[in-house]
Scaffold this active site. Structure first.
Site, short mmCIF file in Angstrom:
data_model
loop_
_atom_site.label_atom_id
_atom_site.label_comp_id
_atom_site.label_asym_id
_atom_site.label_seq_id
_atom_site.Cartn_x
_atom_site.Cartn_y
_atom_site.Cartn_z
N GLN A 1 -60.09 -7.12 44.76
CA GLN A 1 -58.82 -7.26 44.04
C GLN A 1 -57.84 -6.21 44.56
OE1 GLN A 1 -57.79 -9.48 41.82
NE2 GLN A 1 -59.69 -10.60 41.56
N TYR B 1 -68.44 -18.63 42.94
CA TYR B 1 -67.78 -17.73 43.90
C TYR B 1 -67.47 -16.38 43.27
CZ TYR B 1 -67.31 -22.08 46.52
OH TYR B 1 -67.58 -23.25 47.17
N ASN C 1 -67.27 -8.84 40.53
CA ASN C 1 -66.17 -8.21 39.78
C ASN C 1 -66.14 -8.68 38.32
OD1 ASN C 1 -63.65 -6.61 39.68
ND2 ASN C 1 -62.65 -8.60 39.48
N GLU D 1 -72.30 -17.25 45.13
CA GLU D 1 -71.42 -16.68 46.15
C GLU D 1 -72.00 -17.07 47.50
OE1 GLU D 1 -68.87 -15.29 48.52
OE2 GLU D 1 -68.40 -15.08 46.40
N ASP E 1 -62.43 -18.70 39.62
CA ASP E 1 -61.32 -17.92 40.18
C ASP E 1 -61.12 -18.45 41.60
OD1 ASP E 1 -59.48 -16.06 40.97
OD2 ASP E 1 -60.83 -14.33 40.87
N CYS F 1 -54.58 -17.62 41.15
CA CYS F 1 -53.60 -16.87 41.94
C CYS F 1 -52.45 -17.78 42.37
CB CYS F 1 -54.27 -16.22 43.15
SG CYS F 1 -55.07 -17.39 44.26
N GLU G 1 -50.11 -14.31 39.08
CA GLU G 1 -51.53 -14.54 38.78
C GLU G 1 -51.59 -14.84 37.30
OE1 GLU G 1 -55.71 -13.28 40.47
OE2 GLU G 1 -53.78 -13.09 41.45
#
Length: 366
Positions: free
Chosen positions: A190, A218, A223, A239, A299, A324, A358
């Site tokens: 990030q 993902y 995070n 992931e 995300d 985003c 975002e």
């Protein structure tokens, strides 16, 4: 706005414009007023990449104007962390008069943390040899003598030389608990750490009192998965990138979290496994059927969710979606709103003074 000047006096106005724009875009799906999360007005970017311009004996950082494509000299960059600004000056001073380090150097990438660690990558159009390594080690030692906690990496075609390590460890205070996040060079992290803290705390708030397990597609370095683990019985996360999976596994151990399972596979493969269409060797020892995932977290990249993933997420009672790109979020909501309604809406000012927004939505099944 120029690279060396931020219009901080316009911060409130640009944020207000984004709120109005997001509300207008979301109007077909929700009449909620967005919860608004502000960025620091300067020094908010924890990473930055610059091309290096050679001008006779001089050399300096440049960026290219997005409209005119003309190059712009950048000696300071107030959007970036104070540590990046210190390093920009120190790196140019250390490289400018060193023929081995400056020859065919075309880019420098900076990655920093709120805990004041840095990885700096030097990118070259040449082979890197032992002589380069010796000079780079001398530069690293000189930077550390200036109290700069920095690791250097050299990159060239099919070559990567990490003098010590290719990662740094970030420490973020998340809702009263310090979280450790290993961040690997050249992997996604990030960019705005202060905003990341606010996004994680918002995600924790909207999932308070959750029942069952969480599925995340993902997950990167974990995070969101790791921060949200305290709100769920178990977390299952996918992931595809090996360095991110390795960082996520480290972060699970570093944070003493025992209810998160990371699987290295694509979302499409995971869907096949969940539906019993295919079996995968890498899932041996993981009983997917034992998971009761009531919430799914997504995300996605700027392109949003593809139609297959849209269908997949509709099967979950609650969808937490960080976007985003609100345009593709709204495109996805045309489908998702057939089965789910928007319960919470947030605007995160990740990139102040730009058009980018975002946002986050919590959707619950109708």
């Amino acid at each position: 706005m120029t690279p060396e000047h931020l219009p901080t006096e316009q911060y409130e106005a640009q944020l207000a414009e984004k709120v109005v724009r997001l509300q207008s875009m979301m109007a077909p799906f929700s009449d909620l007023v967005p919860e608004v999360f502000r960025s620091p007005v300067s020094h908010y970017r924890m990473r930055a990449e610059f091309r290096i311009w050679h001008d006779g004996d001089d050399l300096y950082h440049i960026i290219f104007d997005q409209q005119t494509k003309s190059r712009i000299r950048v000696d300071s960059f107030p959007a970036a962390s104070e540590l990046i600004n210190q390093l920009m000056t120190a790196m140019i001073a250390g490289v400018r008069n060193n023929p081995i380090l400056r020859h065919k150097l075309f880019q420098i990438d900076y990655l920093t943390t709120l805990s004041n660690q840095a990885v700096v990558s030097l990118l070259y159009h040449k082979k890197l040899d032992d002589e380069w390594r010796q000079q780079a080690e001398a530069l690293r030692d000189a930077l550390r003598a200036q109290n700069l906690n920095v690791h250097l990496i050299g990159r060239a075609t099919k070559t990567k030389i990490a003098l010590d390590q290719d990662y740094i460890d970030e420490r973020l205070p998340i809702a009263g608990k310090e979280m450790i996040y290993r961040q690997v060079e050249n992997s996604f992290t990030q960019p705005n750490a202060a905003m990341n803290i606010q996004m994680l705390e918002w995600a924790l708030d909207v999932t308070k009192g959750s029942k069952g397990d969480l599925l995340e597609l993902y997950c990167g370095n974990g995070n969101f998965s790791l921060a949200l683990a305290r709100n769920f019985d178990r977390v299952l996360a996918t992931e595809i990138a090996k360095p991110s999976v390795a960082a996520a596994q480290y972060n699970i151990a570093a944070n003493h979290i025992d209810n998160v399972q990371i699987i290295r596979m694509a979302a499409e493969e995971f869907t096949q496994a969940m539906n019993g269409v295919r079996e995968f060797n890498r899932l041996q020892g993981i009983d997917l059927k034992s998971y009761q995932c009531e919430t799914i977290f997504v995300d996605p990249p700027r392109s949003g969710l593809d139609s297959e993933t849209e269908k997949m997420v509709q099967a979950y009672p609650r969808i937490l979606y960080i976007s985003c790109n609100p345009e593709t979020l709204c495109k996805n909501l045309e489908t998702l709103s057939q089965t789910h309604k928007v319960e919470r809406l947030a605007l995160f000012d990740q990139f102040p003074y730009t058009h980018h927004m975002e946002c986050g939505v919590l959707l619950t099944a109708k």
